[in-house]
Write a protein that holds these residues in place. Structure first.
Motif, PDB file in Angstrom:
ATOM      1  N   THR A  45     -13.567  20.064  -1.661  1.00  0.00           N
ATOM      2  CA  THR A  45     -13.280  19.435  -2.867  1.00  0.00           C
ATOM      3  C   THR A  45     -14.363  18.342  -2.697  1.00  0.00           C
ATOM      4  O   THR A  45     -14.589  17.760  -1.660  1.00  0.00           O
ATOM      5  N   TYR A  46     -14.794  17.674  -3.873  1.00  0.00           N
ATOM      6  CA  TYR A  46     -15.769  16.624  -4.080  1.00  0.00           C
ATOM      7  C   TYR A  46     -15.242  15.412  -4.503  1.00  0.00           C
ATOM      8  O   TYR A  46     -14.390  15.469  -5.603  1.00  0.00           O
ATOM      9  N   ALA A  47     -15.140  14.092  -4.074  1.00  0.00           N
ATOM     10  CA  ALA A  47     -14.730  13.043  -4.588  1.00  0.00           C
ATOM     11  C   ALA A  47     -16.260  12.248  -4.874  1.00  0.00           C
ATOM     12  O   ALA A  47     -16.648  11.726  -4.178  1.00  0.00           O
ATOM     13  N   TYR A  48     -16.373  12.611  -6.258  1.00  0.00           N
ATOM     14  CA  TYR A  48     -17.975  12.070  -6.608  1.00  0.00           C
ATOM     15  C   TYR A  48     -17.895  10.440  -6.352  1.00  0.00           C
ATOM     16  O   TYR A  48     -19.007   9.840  -6.228  1.00  0.00           O
ATOM     17  N   ALA A  49     -16.957   9.796  -6.877  1.00  0.00           N
ATOM     18  CA  ALA A  49     -16.833   8.509  -6.786  1.00  0.00           C
ATOM     19  C   ALA A  49     -17.504   7.819  -5.397  1.00  0.00           C
ATOM     20  O   ALA A  49     -17.851   6.714  -5.308  1.00  0.00           O
ATOM     21  N   ASP A  50     -17.003   8.450  -4.367  1.00  0.00           N
ATOM     22  CA  ASP A  50     -17.212   8.114  -2.963  1.00  0.00           C
ATOM     23  C   ASP A  50     -18.187   8.865  -2.263  1.00  0.00           C
ATOM     24  O   ASP A  50     -18.436   8.571  -1.058  1.00  0.00           O
ATOM     25  N   SER A  51     -18.746   9.632  -2.860  1.00  0.00           N
ATOM     26  CA  SER A  51     -19.838  10.345  -2.405  1.00  0.00           C
ATOM     27  C   SER A  51     -19.332  11.201  -1.349  1.00  0.00           C
ATOM     28  O   SER A  51     -20.023  11.255  -0.082  1.00  0.00           O
ATOM     29  N   THR A  52     -18.465  11.803  -1.180  1.00  0.00           N
ATOM     30  CA  THR A  52     -17.721  12.521  -0.059  1.00  0.00           C
ATOM     31  C   THR A  52     -17.240  13.886  -0.494  1.00  0.00           C
ATOM     32  O   THR A  52     -16.724  14.237  -1.596  1.00  0.00           O
ATOM     33  N   ALA A  53     -17.540  14.831   0.539  1.00  0.00           N
ATOM     34  CA  ALA A  53     -17.112  16.208   0.366  1.00  0.00           C
ATOM     35  C   ALA A  53     -16.035  16.174   1.536  1.00  0.00           C
ATOM     36  O   ALA A  53     -16.238  16.016   2.475  1.00  0.00           O
ATOM     37  N   VAL A  54     -14.882  16.766   0.736  1.00  0.00           N
ATOM     38  CA  VAL A  54     -13.717  16.961   1.884  1.00  0.00           C
ATOM     39  C   VAL A  54     -13.296  18.403   1.981  1.00  0.00           C
ATOM     40  O   VAL A  54     -13.180  19.214   1.184  1.00  0.00           O
ATOM     41  N   VAL A  55     -13.346  18.846   3.255  1.00  0.00           N
ATOM     42  CA  VAL A  55     -13.028  20.250   3.550  1.00  0.00           C
ATOM     43  C   VAL A  55     -11.875  20.241   4.347  1.00  0.00           C
ATOM     44  O   VAL A  55     -11.574  19.395   5.598  1.00  0.00           O
ATOM     45  N   GLY A  56     -10.575  20.685   3.739  1.00  0.00           N
ATOM     46  CA  GLY A  56      -9.342  20.880   4.325  1.00  0.00           C
ATOM     47  C   GLY A  56      -8.735  22.008   4.232  1.00  0.00           C
ATOM     48  O   GLY A  56      -9.366  22.984   3.906  1.00  0.00           O
ATOM     49  N   THR A  76     -22.881  21.174   4.941  1.00  0.00           N
ATOM     50  CA  THR A  76     -23.418  19.805   5.065  1.00  0.00           C
ATOM     51  C   THR A  76     -23.441  19.352   3.661  1.00  0.00           C
ATOM     52  O   THR A  76     -23.391  19.994   2.728  1.00  0.00           O
ATOM     53  N   ALA A  77     -23.834  18.015   3.846  1.00  0.00           N
ATOM     54  CA  ALA A  77     -23.717  17.321   2.371  1.00  0.00           C
ATOM     55  C   ALA A  77     -25.173  16.828   2.071  1.00  0.00           C
ATOM     56  O   ALA A  77     -25.804  16.674   3.031  1.00  0.00           O
ATOM     57  N   PRO A  78     -25.424  16.644   0.916  1.00  0.00           N
ATOM     58  CA  PRO A  78     -26.700  15.840   0.504  1.00  0.00           C
ATOM     59  C   PRO A  78     -26.946  14.444   1.324  1.00  0.00           C
ATOM     60  O   PRO A  78     -25.899  13.838   1.687  1.00  0.00           O
ATOM     61  N   LYS A  79     -28.081  14.047   1.428  1.00  0.00           N
ATOM     62  CA  LYS A  79     -28.311  12.743   1.862  1.00  0.00           C
ATOM     63  C   LYS A  79     -27.588  11.670   1.205  1.00  0.00           C
ATOM     64  O   LYS A  79     -27.460  11.554  -0.020  1.00  0.00           O
ATOM     65  N   GLY A  80     -27.194  10.840   1.910  1.00  0.00           N
ATOM     66  CA  GLY A  80     -26.071   9.738   1.392  1.00  0.00           C
ATOM     67  C   GLY A  80     -24.744  10.027   1.196  1.00  0.00           C
ATOM     68  O   GLY A  80     -23.893   9.312   0.784  1.00  0.00           O
ATOM     69  N   TRP A  81     -24.229  11.068   1.269  1.00  0.00           N
ATOM     70  CA  TRP A  81     -23.001  11.755   0.968  1.00  0.00           C
ATOM     71  C   TRP A  81     -22.182  11.829   2.445  1.00  0.00           C
ATOM     72  O   TRP A  81     -23.262  12.246   3.582  1.00  0.00           O
ATOM     73  N   HIS A  82     -20.976  12.124   2.509  1.00  0.00           N
ATOM     74  CA  HIS A  82     -20.286  12.129   3.709  1.00  0.00           C
ATOM     75  C   HIS A  82     -19.637  13.280   3.573  1.00  0.00           C
ATOM     76  O   HIS A  82     -19.124  13.677   2.289  1.00  0.00           O
TER      77      HIS A  82
END
Length: 121
Positions: free
Chosen positions: A21-32, A54-60
């Motif tokens: 899932t993506y948390a767009y506001a936090d620029s975060t990809a969550v793999v659970g 992997t995530a784009p540059k600037g994302w976690h």
């Protein structure tokens, strides 16, 4: 009955063990762990794709620590499967065997049923 969920990656047929899932506001990809049910804005991944994401540059990327386990069939799944098999094995004596016609329900051929066009009624 719930079918085995497959990896969302194009061309991958392995079973899903994780949900992205993506948390767009936090620029975060969550793999659970694999979610209980399919969400519209999430993606099911096999273990290989879940670990290599992997995530784009600037994302976690926030990744579940530990092993991903494939979903096991629940008792509800097994009950639904048993009911489907039982229903498929039933024959209606008025049908005259494997194939026949039931008023308003179409023509039955084995486990398949051809339904009449609603516009023709």
């Amino acid at each position: 009955m719930r079918s085995v969920r497959r990896c969302s990656r194009t061309g991958c047929t392995r079973p899903a063990v994780a949900t992205l899932t993506y948390a767009y506001a936090d620029s975060t990809a969550v793999v659970g762990p694999l979610a209980s049910y399919v969400e519209p804005h999430s993606y099911d991944l096999c273990e290989e794709h879940a670990m290599r994401l992997t995530a784009p540059k600037g994302w976690h990327v926030v990744r579940h620590e530990g092993e991903f386990a494939a979903a096991q069939p629940s008792e509800d799944d097994l009950t639904a499967l048993a009911e489907a098999v039982r229903e498929a094995g039933r024959t209606d004596p008025s049908e005259g065997g494997e194939s026949g016609s039931r008023p308003g329900r179409g023509i039955r051929r084995g486990h398949l049923r051809a339904l009449p066009d609603p516009g023709e009624e």
